[in-house]
Enzyme design. Structure first.
Site, short mmCIF file in Angstrom:
data_model
loop_
_atom_site.label_atom_id
_atom_site.label_comp_id
_atom_site.label_asym_id
_atom_site.label_seq_id
_atom_site.Cartn_x
_atom_site.Cartn_y
_atom_site.Cartn_z
N ARG A 64 -54.14 25.43 0.79
CA ARG A 64 -52.94 25.91 2.08
C ARG A 64 -53.75 24.63 4.02
NH1 ARG A 64 -48.34 27.69 3.07
NH2 ARG A 64 -48.70 30.34 1.79
N THR B 256 -51.24 21.96 9.01
CA THR B 256 -49.76 22.01 9.05
C THR B 256 -49.32 23.15 7.85
OG1 THR B 256 -50.05 21.19 6.24
CG2 THR B 256 -49.77 19.35 8.11
N ASP C 159 -52.75 41.25 -3.76
CA ASP C 159 -53.17 39.89 -3.96
C ASP C 159 -53.61 39.73 -5.13
OD1 ASP C 159 -54.54 37.80 -3.91
OD2 ASP C 159 -54.82 37.16 -2.23
N ASP D 57 -57.03 38.71 -6.01
CA ASP D 57 -58.13 39.60 -6.01
C ASP D 57 -58.77 40.42 -6.83
OD1 ASP D 57 -59.64 37.99 -4.27
OD2 ASP D 57 -58.13 39.44 -1.76
N1 URA Z 1 -49.55 36.52 -3.39
C1 URA Z 1 -49.76 37.26 -3.63
O1 URA Z 1 -50.74 37.23 -4.09
N2 URA Z 1 -49.35 38.77 -3.43
C2 URA Z 1 -48.33 38.60 -2.23
O2 URA Z 1 -47.55 39.75 -2.57
C3 URA Z 1 -47.59 37.22 -2.02
C4 URA Z 1 -48.77 36.78 -2.49
#
Ligand code: URA
Length: 209
Positions: free
Chosen positions: A104, A108, A200, A203
């Protein structure tokens, strides 16, 4: 408008419940993600065309079916998409795997490609772009832009969990791409996480934080 399918197979739903649970550790999370991806691939490939072949069994000749030359490609979006690849390859071992890495841009906030490596004959392949989470849709939309720019024509998107916002954006940006999910959740929160989601995915797959 692209279609959206939510796979409600009991095995998929059961395994999804366990990866949502915050008490599920990395090893199990990784295994279950691959298992769900495999089960979803099983459903997605239901319509693959077959052709007739003749084989000789130990008893007699038999007219049988084989998949008729459809070439498949799996395109994980780095990093979390990697967590779905092995499960799909268990079912479709001959599929080629391409990779799309996006970051990202801090100014922007738009996704920018930093790594793209695709099978050469991408335009002839039926592609499944994979990423566990379809949140805002930003990276999946850009990943599909990236593969289309290089000639891809026949693309499906497979995610475990989506937010309605991401599905809507994807359908607007790529109306030719059907979306396959294990669950459609409620919404995105202010931090861009899917609610209830599973946290996530990258992770949790790789044990990072
Ligand atoms: N990416 C993720 O890993 N989890 C989310 O809830 C949103 C984006």
């Amino acid at each position: 408008m692209g279609k959206m399918y939510v796979f409600d197979h009991p095995l998929i739903q059961h395994k999804l419940t366990y990866i949502r649970d915050k008490g599920t550790g990395t090893k199990e999370f990784r295994e279950l993600t691959n298992e769900i991806a495999g089960l979803m691939a099983f459903e997605i490939t239901r319509e693959l065309p077959l052709r007739e072949v003749e084989v000789e069994t130990p008893v007699s000749k038999a007219k049988c079916k084989t998949i008729s030359g459809k070439k498949l490609g799996i395109i994980p979006i780095l990093r979390a998409g990697l967590g779905m690849v092995d499960g799909i390859l268990e079912l479709i071992p001959a599929a080629k795997v391409g990779h799309v890495g996006l970051y990202r841009d801090p100014d922007t906030l738009k996704p920018v490609e930093y790594y793209v490596k695709l099978p050469k004959d991408i335009e002839e392949r039926e592609l499944i772009v994979v990423d566990p989470m379809l949140a805002t849709g930003g990276s999946a939309i850009e990943a599909i832009n990236v593969v289309k720019k290089r000639g891809a024509k026949n693309i499906k998107l497979m995610c475990l969990v989506a937010a309605p916002e991401g599905v809507e954006e994807m359908q607007k940006a790529h109306p030719d791409v059907d979306i396959y999910l294990a669950a459609m959740d409620e919404k995105l929160n202010e931090k861009g996480y899917i609610v209830p989601g599973l946290g996530d995915a990258g992770d949790r797959l790789f044990g990072t934080k």
